[in-house]
Design a protein around this motif. Structure first.
Motif, PDB file in Angstrom:
ATOM      1  N   THR A 121       0.805  -1.228   0.000  1.00  7.05           N
ATOM      2  CA  THR A 121       0.000   0.000   0.000  1.00  7.05           C
ATOM      3  C   THR A 121       0.832   1.269   0.000  1.00  7.05           C
ATOM      4  OG1 THR A 121      -0.130   0.147   2.430  1.00  7.05           O
ATOM      5  CG2 THR A 121      -1.796  -1.206   1.306  1.00  7.05           C
ATOM      6  N   ASP A 256      -3.039   7.841   9.743  1.00  2.72           N
ATOM      7  CA  ASP A 256      -3.131   6.722   8.802  1.00  2.72           C
ATOM      8  C   ASP A 256      -3.588   5.463   9.521  1.00  2.72           C
ATOM      9  OD1 ASP A 256      -2.191   8.325   6.772  1.00  2.72           O
ATOM     10  OD2 ASP A 256      -0.120   7.647   6.957  1.00  2.72           O
ATOM     11  N   GLN A 270     -13.950  -2.414   5.673  1.00  2.00           N
ATOM     12  CA  GLN A 270     -13.215  -1.322   5.037  1.00  2.00           C
ATOM     13  C   GLN A 270     -14.093  -0.084   4.890  1.00  2.00           C
ATOM     14  OE1 GLN A 270     -11.268  -2.500   1.388  1.00  2.00           O
ATOM     15  NE2 GLN A 270     -10.429  -4.381   2.274  1.00  2.00           N
ATOM     16  N   GLU A 271     -15.374  -0.302   4.563  1.00  2.16           N
ATOM     17  CA  GLU A 271     -16.293   0.831   4.398  1.00  2.16           C
ATOM     18  C   GLU A 271     -16.515   1.561   5.725  1.00  2.16           C
ATOM     19  OE1 GLU A 271     -20.836   1.630   2.693  1.00  2.16           O
ATOM     20  OE2 GLU A 271     -20.224  -0.383   3.316  1.00  2.16           O
ATOM     21  N   MET A 273     -14.530   1.566   8.340  1.00  2.00           N
ATOM     22  CA  MET A 273     -13.278   2.218   8.734  1.00  2.00           C
ATOM     23  C   MET A 273     -13.051   3.482   7.913  1.00  2.00           C
ATOM     24  SD  MET A 273     -10.897   1.722  11.013  1.00  2.00           S
ATOM     25  CE  MET A 273     -10.830  -0.051  11.336  1.00  2.00           C
ATOM     26  N   GLN A 274     -13.418   3.431   6.632  1.00  2.00           N
ATOM     27  CA  GLN A 274     -13.251   4.605   5.768  1.00  2.00           C
ATOM     28  C   GLN A 274     -14.092   5.779   6.264  1.00  2.00           C
ATOM     29  OE1 GLN A 274     -11.139   5.061   2.799  1.00  2.00           O
ATOM     30  NE2 GLN A 274     -11.697   7.072   3.586  1.00  2.00           N
ATOM     31  N   ILE A 275     -15.296   5.503   6.736  1.00  2.00           N
ATOM     32  CA  ILE A 275     -16.150   6.570   7.277  1.00  2.00           C
ATOM     33  C   ILE A 275     -15.461   7.239   8.460  1.00  2.00           C
ATOM     34  CG2 ILE A 275     -18.324   7.038   8.473  1.00  2.00           C
ATOM     35  CD1 ILE A 275     -19.555   4.750   6.769  1.00  2.00           C
ATOM     36  N   VAL A 277     -12.148   7.267   9.296  1.00  2.00           N
ATOM     37  CA  VAL A 277     -10.917   7.997   8.971  1.00  2.00           C
ATOM     38  C   VAL A 277     -11.229   9.267   8.181  1.00  2.00           C
ATOM     39  CG1 VAL A 277      -9.485   5.923   9.067  1.00  2.00           C
ATOM     40  CG2 VAL A 277     -10.439   6.642   6.875  1.00  2.00           C
ATOM     41  N   SER A 278     -12.265   9.234   7.360  1.00  2.00           N
ATOM     42  CA  SER A 278     -12.648  10.435   6.606  1.00  2.00           C
ATOM     43  C   SER A 278     -13.091  11.541   7.542  1.00  2.00           C
ATOM     44  CB  SER A 278     -13.757  10.103   5.610  1.00  2.00           C
ATOM     45  OG  SER A 278     -13.316   9.183   4.636  1.00  2.00           O
ATOM     46  N   ARG A 283      -6.264   8.798   6.433  1.00  2.00           N
ATOM     47  CA  ARG A 283      -6.213   7.945   5.248  1.00  2.00           C
ATOM     48  C   ARG A 283      -6.309   6.485   5.653  1.00  2.00           C
ATOM     49  NH1 ARG A 283      -1.237  11.529   3.789  1.00  2.00           N
ATOM     50  NH2 ARG A 283      -0.671  10.525   5.731  1.00  2.00           N
ATOM     51  N   LEU A 284      -6.998   5.727   4.821  1.00  2.00           N
ATOM     52  CA  LEU A 284      -7.128   4.285   5.043  1.00  2.00           C
ATOM     53  C   LEU A 284      -6.340   3.541   3.981  1.00  2.00           C
ATOM     54  CD1 LEU A 284      -8.427   1.793   6.408  1.00  2.00           C
ATOM     55  CD2 LEU A 284     -10.324   2.031   4.774  1.00  2.00           C
ATOM     56  N   TYR A 285      -5.554   2.562   4.428  1.00  2.00           N
ATOM     57  CA  TYR A 285      -4.819   1.685   3.524  1.00  2.00           C
ATOM     58  C   TYR A 285      -5.343   0.266   3.714  1.00  2.00           C
ATOM     59  CZ  TYR A 285      -1.504   5.569   3.152  1.00  2.00           C
ATOM     60  OH  TYR A 285      -0.917   6.795   2.933  1.00  2.00           O
TER      61      TYR A 285
END
Length: 335
Positions: A121, A256, A270-271, A273-275, A277-278, A283-285
């Motif tokens: 990543t 990160d 992942q979805e 976690m993305q919410i 971190v946004s 940032r999500l890796y």
């Protein structure tokens, strides 16, 4: 320099070949799959690995387009994992090391996931959520070690999902957790389940016992479908994992997050976690099943890193340990 890595800590055996610039030359693997409703036992899994090890080594060399004379070292999973499968792969690694006259390096399975994630990543210094069938940890690097900031106090998240899949009779092909993820997409009713976060740690055994005890009754009464239960289980346990990951981010001041391990393939995790971190401007890796799921390249790459720091082993030290914690490894290749 080129390393050949052998991973076989659970029901997958993989052989990966990696160059010292991080280029993955080949990465075949094979999974031991049991009938629906059954888990995998150490003895049968070890026999599976013994059957597939040599042919995967041959396949890896052919796909990489290299010969044994080009291999600089052999890396193997030292632990953690299941005893029989670990030893089976270590024996093959010792044999190849002596046959090809190259150094041998034992690799921590958890560190392998982290370093594989970083090289694939490009993440530099993330908080790591490591979620798999046997491990659940929130990790960050400090002072030459991967420090564990939070973890499960009983069973791992992947084990929780696998055991519930067995209760529902879901197939183990390609993986019980994957089949729960697909069924959960059809669910819409959120069933309230125990939410167990204890500081930075999580617990899944009570949650699993609760849903196992109520699942058949709810389905018999028509109050919930199997899809609803899978949906509810995922939403609850993933919310727990996102919470402790965010707390670790705040503690270490990181912007990160990287998700590794077999459960890290789950797109809903992942979805969610993305919410998070946004909302934090972070940032999500994350990676796909080529690198999240156990594979040989994730052992070969940190094997090369360790070799570069003079960490080759004597054959007498190439033992395996089922309980090899992430924070026991001295990570000398990071500054």
């Amino acid at each position: 320099m080129i390393a050949l890595g052998i991973e076989g800590s659970a029901n997958k055996i993989g052989v990966g070949i990696v160059r010292d610039d991080g280029e993955i030359l080949s990465n075949p693997r094979h999974t031991f799959i049991t009938p629906p409703g059954q888990g995998f036992l150490p003895r049968e899994t070890a026999l599976h690995h013994q059957e597939w090890a040599v042919r995967l080594v041959q396949q890896a060399l052919e796909e990489a387009g290299i010969t044994p004379s080009q291999i600089s070292c052999i890396a193997f999973t030292k632990g953690p994992g299941m005893g029989g499968p670990l030893v089976s792969c270590a024996v093959v690694a010792r044999m190849l090391s002596q046959l090809w006259q190259v150094p041998i390096v034992g690799v921590n399975h958890c560190v392998g996931h982290i370093e594989m994630g970083r090289v694939v990543t490009g993440a530099q210094d993330p908080v790591v959520l490591y979620v798999s069938g046997g491990n659940t940890q929130v990790i960050a690097y400090a002072d030459q070690r991967y420090r564990i900031f939070g973890e499960t106090i009983d069973i791992a998240v992947g084990n929780c999902l696998d055991r519930f899949a067995r209760l529902l009779g879901l197939p183990n092909d390609p993986a019980p957790g994957y089949n729960i993820e697909q069924l959960a997409k059809q669910g819409s009713k959120l069933i309230e389940l125990p939410y167990v976060v204890k500081g930075m740690d999580v617990s899944f055994s009570g949650l699993l016992s609760h849903i196992e005890g109520t699942a058949k009754g709810l389905m018999a009464k028509g109050e919930a479908t199997a899809a609803d239960l899978c949906f509810s289980l995922q939403e609850t346990i993933f919310a727990m994992l996102v919470e402790i990951t965010e707390r670790a981010m705040a503690h270490v001041g990181s912007s990160d997050v990287m998700i590794v391990g077999g459960v890290g393939c789950n797109l809903r995790l992942q979805e969610m976690m993305q919410i998070m971190v946004s909302e934090r401007g972070a940032r999500l890796y994350a990676t796909d099943d080529r690198y999240c799921i156990d594979n040989g390249a994730m052992i070969a790459w940190p094997g090369l890193l360790a070799l570069g720091q003079g960490q080759a082993m004597d054959l007498a030290d190439t033992t395996c340990t089922q309980r090899f914690r992430t924070d026991e490894v001295l990570v000398t290749w990071r500054q």
